[in-house]
Design a protein around this motif. Structure first.
Motif, PDB file in Angstrom:
ATOM      1  N   MET A   1       0.837  -1.027  -0.032  1.00  0.00           N
ATOM      2  CA  MET A   1       0.044  -0.187  -0.104  1.00  0.00           C
ATOM      3  C   MET A   1       0.930   1.194  -0.067  1.00  0.00           C
ATOM      4  N   ILE A   2       1.905   1.500   1.120  1.00  0.00           N
ATOM      5  CA  ILE A   2       2.683   2.530   1.195  1.00  0.00           C
ATOM      6  C   ILE A   2       3.517   2.534  -0.213  1.00  0.00           C
ATOM      7  N   TYR A   3       4.030   1.317  -0.774  1.00  0.00           N
ATOM      8  CA  TYR A   3       4.776   1.588  -2.023  1.00  0.00           C
ATOM      9  C   TYR A   3       4.049   2.111  -3.160  1.00  0.00           C
ATOM     10  N   GLU A   4       2.740   1.575  -3.223  1.00  0.00           N
ATOM     11  CA  GLU A   4       2.013   2.453  -4.181  1.00  0.00           C
ATOM     12  C   GLU A   4       1.945   3.706  -4.286  1.00  0.00           C
ATOM     13  N   LEU A   5       1.557   4.224  -2.884  1.00  0.00           N
ATOM     14  CA  LEU A   5       1.433   5.532  -2.719  1.00  0.00           C
ATOM     15  C   LEU A   5       2.672   6.504  -3.187  1.00  0.00           C
ATOM     16  N   LYS A   6       3.824   5.723  -2.826  1.00  0.00           N
ATOM     17  CA  LYS A   6       5.355   6.462  -3.023  1.00  0.00           C
ATOM     18  C   LYS A   6       5.658   6.530  -4.586  1.00  0.00           C
ATOM     19  N   ASN A   7       5.045   5.279  -5.270  1.00  0.00           N
ATOM     20  CA  ASN A   7       5.681   5.079  -6.553  1.00  0.00           C
ATOM     21  C   ASN A   7       4.939   5.108  -7.530  1.00  0.00           C
ATOM     22  N   LYS A   8       3.509   5.080  -7.612  1.00  0.00           N
ATOM     23  CA  LYS A   8       2.638   5.341  -8.591  1.00  0.00           C
ATOM     24  C   LYS A   8       1.600   6.495  -8.589  1.00  0.00           C
ATOM     25  N   GLU A   9       1.060   7.017  -9.778  1.00  0.00           N
ATOM     26  CA  GLU A   9       0.095   8.213  -9.598  1.00  0.00           C
ATOM     27  C   GLU A   9      -1.181   7.179  -9.625  1.00  0.00           C
ATOM     28  N   LEU A  10      -1.863   7.303  -8.618  1.00  0.00           N
ATOM     29  CA  LEU A  10      -2.986   6.481  -8.224  1.00  0.00           C
ATOM     30  C   LEU A  10      -4.046   7.184  -9.151  1.00  0.00           C
ATOM     31  N   GLY A  11      -5.064   6.449  -9.606  1.00  0.00           N
ATOM     32  CA  GLY A  11      -6.292   6.882 -10.106  1.00  0.00           C
ATOM     33  C   GLY A  11      -7.314   6.941  -8.974  1.00  0.00           C
ATOM     34  N   ILE A  12      -8.408   7.329  -9.331  1.00  0.00           N
ATOM     35  CA  ILE A  12      -9.549   7.811  -8.381  1.00  0.00           C
ATOM     36  C   ILE A  12     -10.052   6.456  -7.929  1.00  0.00           C
ATOM     37  N   VAL A  13     -10.237   5.445  -8.746  1.00  0.00           N
ATOM     38  CA  VAL A  13     -10.611   4.144  -8.510  1.00  0.00           C
ATOM     39  C   VAL A  13      -9.770   3.340  -7.528  1.00  0.00           C
ATOM     40  N   ARG A  14      -8.417   3.394  -7.533  1.00  0.00           N
ATOM     41  CA  ARG A  14      -7.536   2.809  -6.793  1.00  0.00           C
ATOM     42  C   ARG A  14      -7.316   3.345  -5.453  1.00  0.00           C
ATOM     43  N   LEU A  15      -7.398   4.878  -5.616  1.00  0.00           N
ATOM     44  CA  LEU A  15      -7.283   5.593  -4.438  1.00  0.00           C
ATOM     45  C   LEU A  15      -8.623   5.440  -3.347  1.00  0.00           C
ATOM     46  N   LEU A  16      -9.609   5.209  -4.032  1.00  0.00           N
ATOM     47  CA  LEU A  16     -10.982   4.954  -3.220  1.00  0.00           C
ATOM     48  C   LEU A  16     -10.934   3.571  -2.718  1.00  0.00           C
ATOM     49  N   SER A  17     -10.301   2.344  -3.310  1.00  0.00           N
ATOM     50  CA  SER A  17     -10.214   1.238  -2.711  1.00  0.00           C
ATOM     51  C   SER A  17      -9.293   1.273  -1.729  1.00  0.00           C
ATOM     52  N   ILE A  18      -8.038   1.996  -1.757  1.00  0.00           N
ATOM     53  CA  ILE A  18      -7.134   1.954  -0.600  1.00  0.00           C
ATOM     54  C   ILE A  18      -7.870   2.620   0.636  1.00  0.00           C
ATOM     55  N   SER A  19      -8.703   3.932   0.150  1.00  0.00           N
ATOM     56  CA  SER A  19      -9.263   4.620   1.357  1.00  0.00           C
ATOM     57  C   SER A  19     -10.381   3.673   2.037  1.00  0.00           C
ATOM     58  N   LEU A  20     -11.131   2.941   1.383  1.00  0.00           N
ATOM     59  CA  LEU A  20     -11.935   2.155   2.027  1.00  0.00           C
ATOM     60  C   LEU A  20     -11.275   0.900   2.955  1.00  0.00           C
ATOM     61  N   ASP A  21     -10.255   0.604   2.564  1.00  0.00           N
ATOM     62  CA  ASP A  21      -9.500  -0.475   3.046  1.00  0.00           C
ATOM     63  C   ASP A  21      -8.694   0.223   4.271  1.00  0.00           C
ATOM     64  N   VAL A  22      -8.256   1.193   4.391  1.00  0.00           N
ATOM     65  CA  VAL A  22      -7.815   2.035   5.636  1.00  0.00           C
ATOM     66  C   VAL A  22      -8.840   2.476   6.612  1.00  0.00           C
ATOM     67  N   TYR A  23      -9.974   2.818   5.960  1.00  0.00           N
ATOM     68  CA  TYR A  23     -11.017   3.362   6.858  1.00  0.00           C
ATOM     69  C   TYR A  23     -11.829   2.172   7.659  1.00  0.00           C
ATOM     70  N   LEU A  24     -11.755   1.155   6.873  1.00  0.00           N
ATOM     71  CA  LEU A  24     -12.593   0.036   7.772  1.00  0.00           C
ATOM     72  C   LEU A  24     -11.569  -0.600   8.571  1.00  0.00           C
ATOM     73  N   LYS A  25     -10.342  -0.826   8.391  1.00  0.00           N
ATOM     74  CA  LYS A  25      -9.277  -1.053   9.312  1.00  0.00           C
ATOM     75  C   LYS A  25      -9.210  -0.331  10.616  1.00  0.00           C
ATOM     76  N   ASN A  26      -9.495   1.030  10.612  1.00  0.00           N
ATOM     77  CA  ASN A  26      -9.443   1.817  11.357  1.00  0.00           C
ATOM     78  C   ASN A  26     -10.826   2.445  12.069  1.00  0.00           C
ATOM     79  N   ILE A  27     -11.766   1.361  11.753  1.00  0.00           N
ATOM     80  CA  ILE A  27     -13.348   2.011  12.042  1.00  0.00           C
ATOM     81  C   ILE A  27     -13.338   2.230  13.677  1.00  0.00           C
ATOM     82  N   ARG A  28     -12.744   1.432  14.344  1.00  0.00           N
ATOM     83  CA  ARG A  28     -13.035   1.635  16.144  1.00  0.00           C
ATOM     84  C   ARG A  28     -12.418   3.092  16.169  1.00  0.00           C
TER      85      ARG A  28
END
Length: 244
Positions: free
Chosen positions: A1-28
């Motif tokens: 995840m961090i590798y992608e953020l540092k090395n790739k220009e992420l599109g909206i779909v991929r950013l939303l996918s990563i965002s949802l993953d981070v969001y759900l894993k930190n929902i508490r």
């Protein structure tokens, strides 16, 4: 995840996918923020609103002035949830454990300076919209990453504004479209909430349910926005500043 953020220009779909993953894993963490900060402020705002309406009818101006001051002071802690979520996102990505109370303590120390800067930017954006509209759009897009620049990169005052502009440069339309999508989702959310309100018969229990449920939905969506915006910020920042 961090590798992608540092090395790739992420599109909206991929950013939303990563965002949802981070969001759900930190929902508490996010729910803790909502329950301890967002909902109490929403309830207090409603109480203050009821008091001010009653006091206007009785013309009790001394207490009314106090109530207005209290209402104004309630604006100050509203930035805490956004600041806490922004800080949580980067800490999670770099593998640091996010402690709820430690995070709140840190962002609380920034609160007044952050609110003052945010107020200045909001006034500038408002005047831009009021006068010519287009300057307001440009300002709001250029300063889109003000919270992240302030909290994650310790930029203060004009430096925070300049840092946000630096990241937006070359990505203006991408950032602008993110902002437009959030506005459209917010309007859709408001529309749904208004229809729920109309469907409920007015009594104290239903009103309280509407207040809690409506605000919970709003804050859950807002928190997801904070995560998305922070990941977009980090993707641009890591690529423009490899040292981070």
């Amino acid at each position: 995840m961090i590798y992608e953020l540092k090395n790739k220009e992420l599109g909206i779909v991929r950013l939303l996918s990563i965002s949802l993953d981070v969001y759900l894993k930190n929902i508490r963490f996010i729910l803790a923020i909502i329950v301890t900060i967002n909902l109490p402020i929403a309830i207090l705002n409603k109480i203050v609103s009821f008091l001010s309406n009653d006091l206007k009818e009785t013309a009790n101006w001394e207490i009314l002035i106090f109530v207005y001051i209290l209402d104004f002071l309630l604006i100050i802690p509203r930035s805490l949830p956004e600041m806490a979520v922004v800080l949580m996102v980067e800490r999670y990505l770099i593998g640091e454990k996010t402690n709820f109370f430690t995070t709140l303590k840190r962002v609380f120390s920034y609160l007044l300076k952050f609110n003052c800067l945010k107020l200045k930017v909001s006034l500038g954006v408002f005047l831009g919209f009021l006068l010519f509209v287009i300057p307001g759009i440009i300002f709001s897009t250029n300063y889109y990453f003000l919270p992240q620049s302030f909290i994650l990169r310790d930029q203060r005052g004009k430096a925070a504004l300049s840092y946000s502009e630096f990241l937006v440069k070359g990505n203006w339309w991408k950032v602008f479209l993110f902002g437009i999508n959030q506005i459209l989702i917010s309007f859709g959310l408001y529309f749904i909430k208004s229809h729920i309100s109309e469907a409920l018969t007015f009594n104290f229990i239903n009103y309280f349910i509407k207040l809690i449920v409506g605000n919970m939905i709003s804050y859950l969506i807002s928190s997801l926005f904070y995560v998305v915006n922070t990941l977009l910020f980090l993707n641009l920042d890591y690529r423009k500043n490899p040292s981070h």
